[in-house]
Write an enzyme that holds these catalytic residues in place. Structure first.
Site, short mmCIF file in Angstrom:
data_model
loop_
_atom_site.label_atom_id
_atom_site.label_comp_id
_atom_site.label_asym_id
_atom_site.label_seq_id
_atom_site.Cartn_x
_atom_site.Cartn_y
_atom_site.Cartn_z
N PRO A 64 2.20 30.28 -20.88
CA PRO A 64 2.21 30.69 -22.28
C PRO A 64 0.99 31.54 -22.60
O PRO A 64 -0.10 31.33 -22.05
CB PRO A 64 2.19 29.37 -23.05
CG PRO A 64 1.61 28.38 -22.09
CD PRO A 64 2.09 28.81 -20.73
N ASN A 96 -9.10 29.70 -11.01
CA ASN A 96 -9.96 30.88 -10.93
C ASN A 96 -11.41 30.42 -10.87
O ASN A 96 -11.69 29.22 -10.85
CB ASN A 96 -9.71 31.82 -12.11
CG ASN A 96 -9.90 31.12 -13.44
OD1 ASN A 96 -10.96 30.59 -13.74
ND2 ASN A 96 -8.84 31.11 -14.25
N PHE A 110 -11.15 36.81 -25.19
CA PHE A 110 -12.05 37.30 -24.14
C PHE A 110 -11.21 38.07 -23.12
O PHE A 110 -10.05 37.73 -22.88
CB PHE A 110 -12.76 36.14 -23.45
CG PHE A 110 -14.04 35.72 -24.12
CD1 PHE A 110 -15.26 35.85 -23.46
CD2 PHE A 110 -14.04 35.21 -25.40
CE1 PHE A 110 -16.45 35.46 -24.06
CE2 PHE A 110 -15.21 34.82 -26.03
CZ PHE A 110 -16.42 34.95 -25.36
N LYS A 127 -5.79 45.38 -24.75
CA LYS A 127 -5.47 43.95 -24.85
C LYS A 127 -5.56 43.49 -26.30
O LYS A 127 -4.70 42.72 -26.76
CB LYS A 127 -6.43 43.14 -23.98
CG LYS A 127 -6.16 41.64 -24.03
CD LYS A 127 -7.04 40.87 -23.06
CE LYS A 127 -6.75 39.37 -23.11
NZ LYS A 127 -7.55 38.62 -22.11
N ILE A 174 -1.60 31.97 -24.95
CA ILE A 174 -2.19 31.19 -26.04
C ILE A 174 -2.82 32.10 -27.09
O ILE A 174 -2.64 31.91 -28.29
CB ILE A 174 -3.22 30.20 -25.48
CG1 ILE A 174 -2.55 29.26 -24.47
CG2 ILE A 174 -3.87 29.40 -26.60
CD1 ILE A 174 -3.52 28.36 -23.73
N ASP A 225 -2.66 33.16 -15.52
CA ASP A 225 -1.51 33.91 -16.02
C ASP A 225 -0.19 33.32 -15.55
O ASP A 225 0.82 33.42 -16.23
CB ASP A 225 -1.60 35.37 -15.56
CG ASP A 225 -2.76 36.10 -16.21
OD1 ASP A 225 -2.98 35.89 -17.41
OD2 ASP A 225 -3.45 36.88 -15.52
#
Length: 398
Positions: free
Chosen positions: A304, A208, A324, A338, A306, A276
């Site tokens: 995973p 990204n 974040f 989230k 995290i 992701d």
């Protein structure tokens, strides 16, 4: 807080040298003793008389002053301090430090000292961004040299960008942290940063646009408050800060293992932009493009989580877990959801849609989501955003 501490202050040659005068005054107000060393270039901007008057000390200037060598040799001078501070640290001084040169009093002291060194870089934006300076900065960080700043802003030369020396309060905070006098002294904080690279084959990967700038700034801000920082970073374009333990990783799986190995910690801040998905059918050889071969099909699997893994730990969970959320729409709503889904204490949400210029840029505009609700912060430099968040973390840990 700095009472009886002895600071050896090396003043380099740059317009920012005027800030060193205020730095001397502020340090003495806090009880520190400041022993000044003025380079020949520094004398072009501030006078020895002014520096001496503010410090209440003799100004050291010449490597070959026989009287000084009889009274206090450069070896003793370099080791009698609790901390060596270089402000401003010019591109030339940084190059000398990185290359191990010792051709004047300042560079010789820096080579001879057995104490920690903190530099406050200051230079033109082009000089700061020059590959040689970036290499020198990475070398100094690897040698354990602490760095505060520089900041972005207007410069005396008329240009704008990173290269301004940090303001005196930020330098003092970094000095206090280096001497173990900050509010997070003795606390271990884990910070993740940068992107992850998920391989397709040995030469291609999925990633990204994260530069790692915000995570790097946060690690530096926590360090400046006295924390012992473990910095787990993916392949970011921004070099890691000095004075922290750096663990470099490539993939999300590697980052998870590094995070587990770094625990326990009193706080964990997950600023990394972790991919992701990963490619489950990654090739061990470079995938060739041929007329006979069809376009390859990539099979994706989940990486995973995290943040959720650490947030939901039954034993050894950090007291404060901060995530974040990079969003492009419904920022507050998505970040709030989230936080509940991941089980973390705080979420730092930001809008990274293309028009904002935040992803990979020098500024950020975040909303802090906690159990008490949402708090929108103004658009700030990533360094200032980091300092605000670090201060909130310090207050939360008590």
């Amino acid at each position: 807080m700095l009472a009886e501490k002895r600071i050896l202050l090396i003043i380099g040659g740059g317009i920012a040298a005027y800030k060193a005068l205020d730095l001397i005054r502020r340090l003495r107000e806090r009880g520190a003793r400041v022993v000044p060393v003025l380079t020949k270039a520094g004398e072009e901007f501030v006078t020895p008389l002014t520096v001496s008057a503010l410090a209440g000390e003799k100004v050291y200037r010449d490597l070959f002053d026989l009287t000084d060598e009889a009274e206090m040799g450069h070896i003793q001078l370099s080791r009698a301090a609790d901390l060596v501070v270089v402000a401003p640290a010019t591109a030339n001084l940084m190059a000398k430090m990185a290359g191990g040169h010792a051709d004047d009093l300042a560079s010789t002291l820096l080579m001879a000292t057995d104490k920690r060194v903190l530099i406050a870089p200051a230079m033109n934006v082009r000089m700061w961004e020059h590959p040689a300076t970036r290499r020198n900065l990475a070398t100094l960080a690897g040698d354990g040299v602490l760095v505060v700043g520089p900041e972005a802003g207007a410069m005396a030369c008329g240009e704008f960008g990173p290269g301004r020396m940090s303001e005196v309060p930020q330098i003092i905070a970094a000095i206090e942290a280096a001497l173990g006098a900050g509010p997070l002294a003795g606390r271990h904080v884990l910070v993740t940063s940068g992107p992850t690279h998920e391989p397709i084959d040995p030469v291609r990967y999925i990633a990204n646009r994260s530069s790692g700038a915000q995570g790097t700034a946060l690690a530096a801000a926590l360090r400046d408050l006295g924390a012992r920082v473990t910095f787990v970073t993916g392949p970011a374009t921004v070099p890691p800060p000095g004075g922290v333990r750096v663990v470099r990783v490539e993939t999300a799986d590697e980052m998870l293992e590094a995070v587990k190995a770094a625990l326990p910690a009193e706080a964990a801040v997950f600023a990394a932009a972790v991919a992701d998905w990963k490619v489950e059918n990654a090739s061990g050889q470079k995938i060739k493009k041929t007329a006979e071969q069809a376009v390859p099909t990539l099979a994706f699997g989940e990486n995973p989580d995290i943040l959720a893994s650490v947030s939901k730990m039954e034993a050894g969970r950090p007291r404060l877990v901060v995530g974040f959320a990079a969003e492009t729409e419904a920022v507050e709503a998505n970040a709030t959801a989230k936080r509940a889904r991941k089980g973390c204490d705080w979420i730092v949400a930001n809008d990274v849609s293309p028009g904002t210029g935040i992803m990979g840029g020098s500024e950020n505009a975040v909303t802090l989501i906690t159990a008490e609700g949402a708090e929108a912060w103004p658009r700030l430099s990533k360094d200032e955003t980091a300092r605000r968040l670090a201060a909130r973390i310090a207050a939360a840990l008590g």
